[in-house]
Design a protein around this motif. Sequence first.
Motif, PDB file in Angstrom:
ATOM      1  N   GLN A   8      17.244  -8.863  -9.604  1.00  0.00           N
ATOM      2  CA  GLN A   8      16.488  -9.999  -9.092  1.00  0.00           C
ATOM      3  C   GLN A   8      15.067 -10.034  -9.665  1.00  0.00           C
ATOM      4  OE1 GLN A   8      17.983 -12.316  -7.142  1.00  0.00           O
ATOM      5  NE2 GLN A   8      19.807 -11.078  -7.580  1.00  0.00           N
ATOM      6  N   ASP A   9      14.813  -9.219 -10.665  1.00  0.00           N
ATOM      7  CA  ASP A   9      13.481  -9.167 -11.276  1.00  0.00           C
ATOM      8  C   ASP A   9      13.111 -10.549 -11.813  1.00  0.00           C
ATOM      9  OD1 ASP A   9      11.184  -8.681 -12.667  1.00  0.00           O
ATOM     10  OD2 ASP A   9      12.045  -7.232 -14.066  1.00  0.00           O
ATOM     11  N   PRO A  10      12.008 -11.142 -11.370  1.00  0.00           N
ATOM     12  CA  PRO A  10      11.636 -12.484 -11.833  1.00  0.00           C
ATOM     13  C   PRO A  10      11.296 -12.546 -13.317  1.00  0.00           C
ATOM     14  CG  PRO A  10       9.864 -11.516 -10.528  1.00  0.00           C
ATOM     15  CD  PRO A  10      11.048 -10.614 -10.379  1.00  0.00           C
ATOM     16  N   ARG A  11      11.009 -11.393 -13.925  1.00  0.00           N
ATOM     17  CA  ARG A  11      10.653 -11.398 -15.344  1.00  0.00           C
ATOM     18  C   ARG A  11      11.852 -11.120 -16.241  1.00  0.00           C
ATOM     19  NH1 ARG A  11       5.446  -8.262 -17.101  1.00  0.00           N
ATOM     20  NH2 ARG A  11       5.796  -9.664 -18.860  1.00  0.00           N
ATOM     21  N   LEU A  12      13.022 -10.883 -15.650  1.00  0.00           N
ATOM     22  CA  LEU A  12      14.173 -10.500 -16.458  1.00  0.00           C
ATOM     23  C   LEU A  12      14.530 -11.568 -17.477  1.00  0.00           C
ATOM     24  CD1 LEU A  12      16.489  -8.615 -17.140  1.00  0.00           C
ATOM     25  CD2 LEU A  12      17.812  -9.643 -15.278  1.00  0.00           C
ATOM     26  N   ARG A  13      14.452 -12.841 -17.072  1.00  0.00           N
ATOM     27  CA  ARG A  13      14.813 -13.910 -17.991  1.00  0.00           C
ATOM     28  C   ARG A  13      13.909 -13.897 -19.230  1.00  0.00           C
ATOM     29  NH1 ARG A  13      16.650 -19.245 -15.370  1.00  0.00           N
ATOM     30  NH2 ARG A  13      15.011 -18.606 -13.949  1.00  0.00           N
ATOM     31  N   CYS A  47      11.407  -0.922  -4.413  1.00  0.00           N
ATOM     32  CA  CYS A  47      11.754  -2.269  -3.940  1.00  0.00           C
ATOM     33  C   CYS A  47      13.264  -2.493  -3.948  1.00  0.00           C
ATOM     34  CB  CYS A  47      11.070  -3.322  -4.812  1.00  0.00           C
ATOM     35  SG  CYS A  47       9.263  -3.289  -4.734  1.00  0.00           S
ATOM     36  N   THR A  48      13.897  -2.210  -5.072  1.00  0.00           N
ATOM     37  CA  THR A  48      15.315  -2.545  -5.218  1.00  0.00           C
ATOM     38  C   THR A  48      16.194  -1.731  -4.281  1.00  0.00           C
ATOM     39  OG1 THR A  48      15.485  -0.969  -7.060  1.00  0.00           O
ATOM     40  CG2 THR A  48      15.031  -3.272  -7.618  1.00  0.00           C
ATOM     41  N   SER A  49      15.823  -0.461  -4.031  1.00  0.00           N
ATOM     42  CA  SER A  49      16.655   0.375  -3.158  1.00  0.00           C
ATOM     43  C   SER A  49      16.546  -0.034  -1.693  1.00  0.00           C
ATOM     44  CB  SER A  49      16.251   1.849  -3.315  1.00  0.00           C
ATOM     45  OG  SER A  49      14.896   2.034  -2.914  1.00  0.00           O
ATOM     46  N   SER A  50      15.455  -0.741  -1.347  1.00  0.00           N
ATOM     47  CA  SER A  50      15.286  -1.167   0.053  1.00  0.00           C
ATOM     48  C   SER A  50      15.613  -2.645   0.249  1.00  0.00           C
ATOM     49  CB  SER A  50      13.841  -0.900   0.501  1.00  0.00           C
ATOM     50  OG  SER A  50      12.922  -1.616  -0.308  1.00  0.00           O
ATOM     51  N   GLY A  51      16.148  -3.287  -0.781  1.00  0.00           N
ATOM     52  CA  GLY A  51      16.544  -4.680  -0.659  1.00  0.00           C
ATOM     53  C   GLY A  51      15.427  -5.674  -0.874  1.00  0.00           C
ATOM     54  N   ARG A  52      14.243  -5.183  -1.206  1.00  0.00           N
ATOM     55  CA  ARG A  52      13.123  -6.094  -1.446  1.00  0.00           C
ATOM     56  C   ARG A  52      13.167  -6.625  -2.875  1.00  0.00           C
ATOM     57  NH1 ARG A  52      10.985  -2.036   1.774  1.00  0.00           N
ATOM     58  NH2 ARG A  52       9.944  -2.753   3.675  1.00  0.00           N
ATOM     59  N   ALA A  53      12.524  -7.761  -3.081  1.00  0.00           N
ATOM     60  CA  ALA A  53      12.392  -8.326  -4.426  1.00  0.00           C
ATOM     61  C   ALA A  53      11.133  -7.754  -5.057  1.00  0.00           C
ATOM     62  CB  ALA A  53      12.301  -9.851  -4.365  1.00  0.00           C
ATOM     63  N   CYS A  54      11.291  -7.090  -6.182  1.00  0.00           N
ATOM     64  CA  CYS A  54      10.138  -6.546  -6.899  1.00  0.00           C
ATOM     65  C   CYS A  54       9.497  -7.675  -7.700  1.00  0.00           C
ATOM     66  CB  CYS A  54      10.566  -5.422  -7.844  1.00  0.00           C
ATOM     67  SG  CYS A  54       9.207  -4.692  -8.773  1.00  0.00           S
ATOM     68  N   ASP A  55       8.218  -7.921  -7.455  1.00  0.00           N
ATOM     69  CA  ASP A  55       7.516  -9.016  -8.130  1.00  0.00           C
ATOM     70  C   ASP A  55       7.001  -8.627  -9.504  1.00  0.00           C
ATOM     71  OD1 ASP A  55       7.926 -10.762  -6.057  1.00  0.00           O
ATOM     72  OD2 ASP A  55       6.093 -10.203  -5.002  1.00  0.00           O
ATOM     73  N   GLY A  56       7.369  -7.451 -10.010  1.00  0.00           N
ATOM     74  CA  GLY A  56       6.987  -7.052 -11.357  1.00  0.00           C
ATOM     75  C   GLY A  56       5.548  -6.577 -11.439  1.00  0.00           C
ATOM     76  N   TYR A  57       5.091  -6.411 -12.685  1.00  0.00           N
ATOM     77  CA  TYR A  57       3.790  -5.819 -12.937  1.00  0.00           C
ATOM     78  C   TYR A  57       2.840  -6.831 -13.571  1.00  0.00           C
ATOM     79  CZ  TYR A  57       6.695  -1.623 -12.540  1.00  0.00           C
ATOM     80  OH  TYR A  57       7.569  -0.668 -12.108  1.00  0.00           O
ATOM     81  N   HIS A  82       0.822  -1.207   0.000  1.00  0.00           N
ATOM     82  CA  HIS A  82       0.000   0.000   0.000  1.00  0.00           C
ATOM     83  C   HIS A  82       0.861   1.264   0.000  1.00  0.00           C
ATOM     84  CE1 HIS A  82      -3.568  -2.450   0.610  1.00  0.00           C
ATOM     85  NE2 HIS A  82      -2.948  -3.062   1.622  1.00  0.00           N
ATOM     86  N   VAL A  83       1.941   1.206  -0.821  1.00  0.00           N
ATOM     87  CA  VAL A  83       2.783   2.387  -0.998  1.00  0.00           C
ATOM     88  C   VAL A  83       2.797   2.739  -2.478  1.00  0.00           C
ATOM     89  CG1 VAL A  83       4.224   1.811   0.981  1.00  0.00           C
ATOM     90  CG2 VAL A  83       4.900   1.039  -1.300  1.00  0.00           C
ATOM     91  N   LYS A  84       3.125   4.023  -2.737  1.00  0.00           N
ATOM     92  CA  LYS A  84       3.146   4.470  -4.122  1.00  0.00           C
ATOM     93  C   LYS A  84       4.370   3.900  -4.840  1.00  0.00           C
ATOM     94  CE  LYS A  84       3.093   8.540  -7.076  1.00  0.00           C
ATOM     95  NZ  LYS A  84       2.108   7.909  -7.984  1.00  0.00           N
ATOM     96  N   CYS A  85       4.146   3.291  -5.979  1.00  0.00           N
ATOM     97  CA  CYS A  85       5.234   2.709  -6.790  1.00  0.00           C
ATOM     98  C   CYS A  85       5.749   3.756  -7.767  1.00  0.00           C
ATOM     99  CB  CYS A  85       4.692   1.486  -7.542  1.00  0.00           C
ATOM    100  SG  CYS A  85       5.914   0.664  -8.586  1.00  0.00           S
ATOM    101  N   ASP A  86       7.092   3.805  -7.964  1.00  0.00           N
ATOM    102  CA  ASP A  86       7.619   4.758  -8.940  1.00  0.00           C
ATOM    103  C   ASP A  86       7.557   4.213 -10.371  1.00  0.00           C
ATOM    104  OD1 ASP A  86       9.683   2.971  -9.238  1.00  0.00           O
ATOM    105  OD2 ASP A  86      11.172   4.195  -8.198  1.00  0.00           O
ATOM    106  N   GLU A  87       7.098   2.942 -10.510  1.00  0.00           N
ATOM    107  CA  GLU A  87       6.773   2.344 -11.806  1.00  0.00           C
ATOM    108  C   GLU A  87       7.967   2.260 -12.754  1.00  0.00           C
ATOM    109  OE1 GLU A  87       3.369   4.293 -13.439  1.00  0.00           O
ATOM    110  OE2 GLU A  87       2.228   4.121 -11.575  1.00  0.00           O
ATOM    111  N   THR A  88       9.161   2.086 -12.197  1.00  0.00           N
ATOM    112  CA  THR A  88      10.322   1.854 -13.049  1.00  0.00           C
ATOM    113  C   THR A  88      10.122   0.545 -13.811  1.00  0.00           C
ATOM    114  OG1 THR A  88      11.758   2.959 -11.461  1.00  0.00           O
ATOM    115  CG2 THR A  88      12.822   1.547 -13.114  1.00  0.00           C
TER     116      THR A  88
END
Length: 531
Positions: free
Chosen positions: A172-177, A50-60, A37-43
């Motif tokens: 660590q983006d799960p969709r990168l592959r 997510c990435t700056s705080s060490g969390r894994a971004c689960d993508g869109y 429930h936080v605003k995403c910067d939508e990179t």
Amino acid sequence: MCARHNHDCQRLMEPLRRRKGSNKRSRTGCRTCRARHVKCDETPGACRNCTSSGRACDGYDLQRLPPLTRSRKKTPGFRLLPEVGCGIRWHYTIPTLAGFFSSVLWEKLVLQMSYAEPAVYHAAVALSAIHQDVEMYGMPLPGQELDNTWHKFTMEQAGRSYAILNERHFSQDPRLREVMLLCCLLFVLLELLRGRYDDAFQHLEGGLRILHELKAQRQLVIWAPHESPVEECLVAAFAQLDIQAANFKIGGPILRIENDLDRDTAVEEDRPVFNSIREVRRTIEPLLSRAFHFLMDCWALSNKEIVSHYKWLQLDQQELFSQFHRFAQQFDPFYHNSYPKLYRKDQKGADMINILRDTTSLAIRTSLIRDEALLRRYQPEYTAALFLIEEVMRTFRDRPNYTLDMGVVPPLYIISIGAPDYSLRWHAIELLRSWPHREGVFDSNWAAFIAEEHVKVQWRLRGFVEEEWSRCPWGSVGCKKSTPRKLEKGRWSTLGHEEYSIEQGLEKTKCMADWPCVQSLLVARSALLST
């Protein structure tokens, strides 16, 4: 290099940071930010929250992809060259690749991911730019050098895609592959359009080895349980190219779907009639892979080698023919009964499968015959096959000039080098030239060129000289030297065909020396010189 990448990354994200002051609630954020429930910067790819705080971004989610204006139009440094600024038609090129069948890959996935992933977007623009170039100026044969504004812009856009992928290499983006595989596929296709087969096959092998390690091809076999991080339509596209590239003896096929098909057949001997065009394609493509391998090997053998290995070759021939017969038992009822219920595009796809099945089966039956009198017994079947192809070609009002699917090029090539009557061969060559286009790895202009060179060599081996070329008695289709015809606007031609030579291609395309079609031509030329 790292400092430069960091600087570029900061520039890429600057437009996104400027939006942070807005209080408008985002509806296109990543899954992780929406759950928190936080605003995403939508990179694109992985958000910085997510990435700056060490969390894994689960993508869109696909339905929540950041819109075009957020993810691309403000990408720093993106500037169209003035010569091509009004000509990019990536929304035209990508759907065109769907070709003869409905395609989730080209009609949905690539377009959607282009809006979310800058790397995919730039790769798609690069492909569209080279597509525009060949539509305007012609399709190069292997080894022909082209250096114009469109090609420069193509490589600039491809370079941007490479750079973005490199920056995200350790993400660590799960969709990168999947993003990397999709870009890889687009790189393969654009290098094929440039006539750069060495680069195209290198990209293809890299993507196929990733899929092979994931065992992603198992999802293409109906029985096989699978959990793949890669969309099935993307795996299927690589599998198609894997099968096609096997005709060029480029170390494949790598995925070997036919091995899983054997297990499928063992589990279900009496399979019912096909229920969909998707099932048909899943079954015919591995069969074509086996058949093309067999045909390439047979066509490369001398008469003496055919005789000495005839017993084993005939066993392979009979097994292949049996497999095509089993396929026909499932396909023919589907083709005759379900055809009227199919969408128009899938009807064209079914027609293409019917042509491929018919012509490839005929080529298998005649592959070990070297006696001309015996081969002539099959002339009615070659004539019928050519007539069927021509009839289907006439149904295309808008002929696609670039598709991933096999269609008329392999069947016409089979007839142009294997038919017992030279008038049939020449007519097949003329049909190839009448529809200049690319079907995945296969190029109609290259197929026509290599087939014509074969006919010329065989003509001279019969004792005729160049001056008699225009007077050969091969029927009403004629037998004159072929020159590039004037094509309708928007239709492809061959660049400088009258000045092109096999030697030119061999000099600049390393893998070309391994192509069976080239090897057989060089052997025939050697035989001509020795007479």
